[in-house]
Scaffold this motif. Sequence first.
Motif, mmCIF file in Angstrom:
data_model
loop_
_atom_site.group_PDB
_atom_site.id
_atom_site.type_symbol
_atom_site.label_atom_id
_atom_site.label_comp_id
_atom_site.label_asym_id
_atom_site.label_seq_id
_atom_site.Cartn_x
_atom_site.Cartn_y
_atom_site.Cartn_z
ATOM 1 N N SER A 85 0.688 -1.180 -0.389
ATOM 2 C CA SER A 85 0.517 -0.146 0.232
ATOM 3 C C SER A 85 0.434 1.482 -0.658
ATOM 4 O O SER A 85 2.422 0.971 0.708
ATOM 5 C CB SER A 85 -0.782 -0.174 1.272
ATOM 6 N N SER A 129 0.968 3.588 1.741
ATOM 7 C CA SER A 129 1.877 4.104 3.119
ATOM 8 C C SER A 129 1.439 2.284 3.995
ATOM 9 O O SER A 129 1.113 2.567 5.087
ATOM 10 C CB SER A 129 1.055 5.039 4.088
ATOM 11 N N PRO A 130 2.546 1.685 3.977
ATOM 12 C CA PRO A 130 2.572 0.338 4.386
ATOM 13 C C PRO A 130 2.833 0.702 6.109
ATOM 14 O O PRO A 130 3.891 1.296 6.399
ATOM 15 C CB PRO A 130 3.898 -0.448 3.709
ATOM 16 N N THR A 131 1.899 -0.182 7.252
ATOM 17 C CA THR A 131 2.345 -0.573 8.163
ATOM 18 C C THR A 131 3.425 -1.710 8.599
ATOM 19 O O THR A 131 4.100 -2.202 7.296
ATOM 20 C CB THR A 131 0.950 -1.101 8.476
ATOM 21 N N ASP A 132 4.352 -1.180 9.724
ATOM 22 C CA ASP A 132 5.376 -2.133 10.021
ATOM 23 C C ASP A 132 4.619 -3.388 10.177
ATOM 24 O O ASP A 132 5.567 -3.782 9.589
ATOM 25 C CB ASP A 132 6.124 -2.196 11.787
ATOM 26 N N ALA A 133 3.926 -3.989 10.130
ATOM 27 C CA ALA A 133 3.297 -5.411 9.738
ATOM 28 C C ALA A 133 3.573 -5.383 8.495
ATOM 29 O O ALA A 133 4.065 -6.986 8.276
ATOM 30 C CB ALA A 133 2.026 -5.804 10.746
ATOM 31 N N GLU A 134 2.507 -4.439 7.511
ATOM 32 C CA GLU A 134 2.947 -5.071 6.091
ATOM 33 C C GLU A 134 4.408 -4.966 5.864
ATOM 34 O O GLU A 134 4.673 -5.839 4.802
ATOM 35 C CB GLU A 134 1.884 -3.883 5.431
ATOM 36 N N GLU A 193 6.549 -6.200 7.345
ATOM 37 C CA GLU A 193 7.690 -7.049 8.104
ATOM 38 C C GLU A 193 6.882 -8.390 7.319
ATOM 39 O O GLU A 193 7.609 -9.335 6.635
ATOM 40 C CB GLU A 193 7.167 -6.892 9.126
#
Length: 291
Positions: free
Chosen positions: A183, A185-190, A192
């Motif tokens: 995405s 603005s990827p999240t940290d979880a994405e 990882e």
Amino acid sequence: MLKSLSPWGVITIIVICVLLWGPDWIRSTISSSKWELPGGFKFDGSQASVSFQKELGEAERIVQRANRELEEAYSAAHTFASQLRTHYDIPSLASLAAVKVASLIGNRCPPDFRLTIYIPDLVFSDRLYQFTQYYDREGRPISNGVVGRTFSIRYGIIGRVWRSGVAEIEGELISKSEAVQMSESPTDAEMERFIARRWGLTLSEAIHVKSYNSYGAIRLERADKQIGLLYFDSKLKNAFCEPGHWKELEQTISNALNEMPLLTKLVEMTNELAPLSGRIQIIRNSGTGIL
């Protein structure tokens, strides 16, 4: 067709269907019971269960014994590796290699630059053994407890370079072409999860490596022998050269390594280890097909 079957034939078909597709509690009850139908058809699920449990217990004991023996093998391997490092003066040579690589990177070599050496594992044929500490750009050891770690030859960048023999230096752990797969603005979880898939890591490993944006790995070879792997990294992006100049730096470092005494000593060490080439193979491909 069912009319032509005896009642017991119909019952047999029903029982088989229940075993295959029936509720779990019914299947469990039937499969662990003992029964006999007219016509000589017998089924003893309890015996099958006992036999399976016996075989499983024996397999577990074998694995436990094997694990103890592997622990002893690695204990001996660590001692032997320590003797090899001392005999061939590997720490000093790895320190010189770190200084040399840092000098080839030039003024942009970052303060958090670190370099280490891997060799083929002394116990398993499909693993790499971290043979030295990490060294900084001035050749000082900067880590404790990393020597003796082992990694699968399918692990991350070191595994890929070891298998392919193609040197790699990169300045972004996730390149721009790869970033479009996430995405905006990827999240940290994405991130990882993406790194784990990209590099064949576990999530915990991905969490650890995601901060190291720049990395380099070069397989060390001499006379068609794979004798080791040099790895270096930094947390900064594009830490080692400008984007687009990776191949030039790879070639420069590779040429310099060929002239360094580190490779000569690793070759001598490899020759000493040659009689001990019967390393354990976990998986040996026996077929010609590729999944």
